[in-house]
Design an enzyme around this catalytic site. Structure first.
Site, mmCIF file in Angstrom:
data_model
loop_
_atom_site.group_PDB
_atom_site.id
_atom_site.type_symbol
_atom_site.label_atom_id
_atom_site.label_comp_id
_atom_site.label_asym_id
_atom_site.label_seq_id
_atom_site.Cartn_x
_atom_site.Cartn_y
_atom_site.Cartn_z
ATOM 1 N N ASN A 10 0.866 -1.830 -0.080
ATOM 2 C CA ASN A 10 -0.277 0.280 0.159
ATOM 3 C C ASN A 10 1.068 1.054 -0.226
ATOM 4 O OD1 ASN A 10 -1.593 1.770 0.240
ATOM 5 N ND2 ASN A 10 -2.608 1.640 2.200
ATOM 6 N N TRP A 11 0.917 1.957 -1.280
ATOM 7 C CA TRP A 11 1.973 2.705 -1.045
ATOM 8 C C TRP A 11 1.186 4.182 -0.808
ATOM 9 C CZ3 TRP A 11 3.569 2.559 -7.089
ATOM 10 C CH2 TRP A 11 4.503 1.382 -7.542
ATOM 11 N N LYS A 12 0.202 4.154 -0.006
ATOM 12 C CA LYS A 12 -0.370 5.910 0.480
ATOM 13 C C LYS A 12 -0.593 6.856 -0.682
ATOM 14 C CE LYS A 12 -0.065 2.880 5.214
ATOM 15 N NZ LYS A 12 -0.186 3.212 5.891
ATOM 16 N N HIS A 95 -10.006 1.064 5.317
ATOM 17 C CA HIS A 95 -8.478 0.791 5.786
ATOM 18 C C HIS A 95 -8.591 2.059 6.830
ATOM 19 C CE1 HIS A 95 -4.147 2.396 6.188
ATOM 20 N NE2 HIS A 95 -3.511 1.361 5.586
ATOM 21 N N GLU A 97 -7.043 3.950 7.697
ATOM 22 C CA GLU A 97 -6.272 6.041 8.379
ATOM 23 C C GLU A 97 -7.972 6.602 7.166
ATOM 24 O OE1 GLU A 97 -1.887 4.887 7.261
ATOM 25 O OE2 GLU A 97 -3.267 5.393 5.745
ATOM 26 N N GLU A 167 -5.714 -5.433 10.330
ATOM 27 C CA GLU A 167 -4.207 -3.854 11.064
ATOM 28 C C GLU A 167 -4.653 -3.967 12.274
ATOM 29 O OE1 GLU A 167 -4.692 -1.436 7.429
ATOM 30 O OE2 GLU A 167 -6.094 -1.110 8.071
ATOM 31 N N GLY A 173 2.538 1.972 10.845
ATOM 32 C CA GLY A 173 3.487 3.080 10.654
ATOM 33 C C GLY A 173 3.994 3.615 12.466
ATOM 34 N N SER A 213 2.832 -2.264 9.965
ATOM 35 C CA SER A 213 5.121 -2.730 10.515
ATOM 36 C C SER A 213 4.977 -3.898 10.026
ATOM 37 C CB SER A 213 4.641 -1.339 11.671
ATOM 38 O OG SER A 213 4.706 -0.532 12.011
ATOM 39 N N GLY A 234 2.787 -1.270 4.229
ATOM 40 C CA GLY A 234 2.821 0.073 3.789
ATOM 41 C C GLY A 234 4.528 0.640 3.535
ATOM 42 N N GLY A 235 5.142 0.904 4.870
ATOM 43 C CA GLY A 235 6.448 1.530 3.799
ATOM 44 C C GLY A 235 7.240 1.011 3.582
#
Length: 249
Positions: A10-12, A95, A97, A167, A173, A213, A234-235
């Site tokens: 997920n590049w967000k 998600h 977020e 999640e 994150g 993470s 994610g990251g």
């Protein structure tokens, strides 16, 4: 039927167009011939450019959200029809977020889920609890509630196109990760709840990813758990050299 590991990135809200294209090119090269299932969730504005790179590869093109309705007077929205038109195959919905920053309700997420499935898109449905909910001992109850609400009206047949991503919100994150045992406990509970809703066969076929993470250093232990079938990353998905090692596990 043995479940295949499914690793999604997920590049967000990251990358420039050039960076997105380069990252996609690097991943096409590094994931070529690997046996599992892979997807990248790309910002809307770069989907078309990345679609050209992924064509013919073993990586699915994913969007990070979509509208709950078809085309029409919905300023700023992006429909399933538009996504399919440029080659999107999968969409991340619910998600944390979007739930907690944007305020998306389970009712809206459910509309999106049903719309995506009706249009033939794969859905990666995100569920998970806040730290306060976990500390109150309600992690499983929160996940079960979200499953009930977000999958309302979804048939057993449509579940073939649904992936669940657990999640824990407190581990996104933050660098904090649920221990493999904690994560497995929720994954097992989620699978049991899907069995309650749809029967054992559907539950056994449903892929449940961990998203919180996950990185190369902890992925092996997490993916070794019987009910953890992959990751929503994610990251670590923003660079080929941090994403590829997870995919190679």
């Amino acid at each position: 039927m043995a479940r295949k590991h499914y690793i999604a990135g997920n590049w967000k809200m990251n990358t420039s167009k050039a960076e997105a294209v380069k990252l996609a090119q690097d991943l096409v090269a590094s994931l070529k011939g690997l046996p599992n299932k892979y997807m990248v969730g790309v910002p809307f504005v770069y989907l078309d450019a990345v679609a050209q790179v992924l064509k013919g590869s073993n990586i699915l093109l994913g969007a990070q959200d979509m509208a709950a309705t078809g085309n029409g007077a919905h300023t700023g929205e992006v429909s399933a029809e538009m996504l399919k038109d440029i080659g999107v195959q999968s969409v991340i919905l619910g998600h944390s977020e979007r739930r907690h920053e944007i305020g998306e309700s389970d009712e809206l997420i459910n509309k999106k889920v049903r719309r995506a499935l009706e249009q033939g898109l794969e859905v990666v449905l995100c569920i998970g609890e806040l730290l306060s909910e976990r500390e109150a001992g309600n992690a499983e109850a929160v996940c079960n509630f979200q499953l009930d609400a977000d999958l309302s009206g979804v048939t057993a047949e449509q579940m073939k196109n649904v992936v669940i991503a657990y999640e824990p919100v407190w581990a996104i994150g933050t660098g904090k990760t649920a221990t493999p045992e904690d994560a497995e406990a929720i994954h097992k509970s989620v699978r049991a709840h899907i069995a309650k809703l749809y029967g054992n066969e559907v539950a056994e076929q449903t892929i449940i990813q961990y998203g919180g993470s996950m990185k190369a250093s902890n992925a092996k232990e997490l993916l070794a758990q019987p009910d953890i079938d992959g990751g929503l990353i994610g990251g670590a998905s923003l660079k080929a050299d941090t994403f590829t090692p997870i995919c190679e596990l």
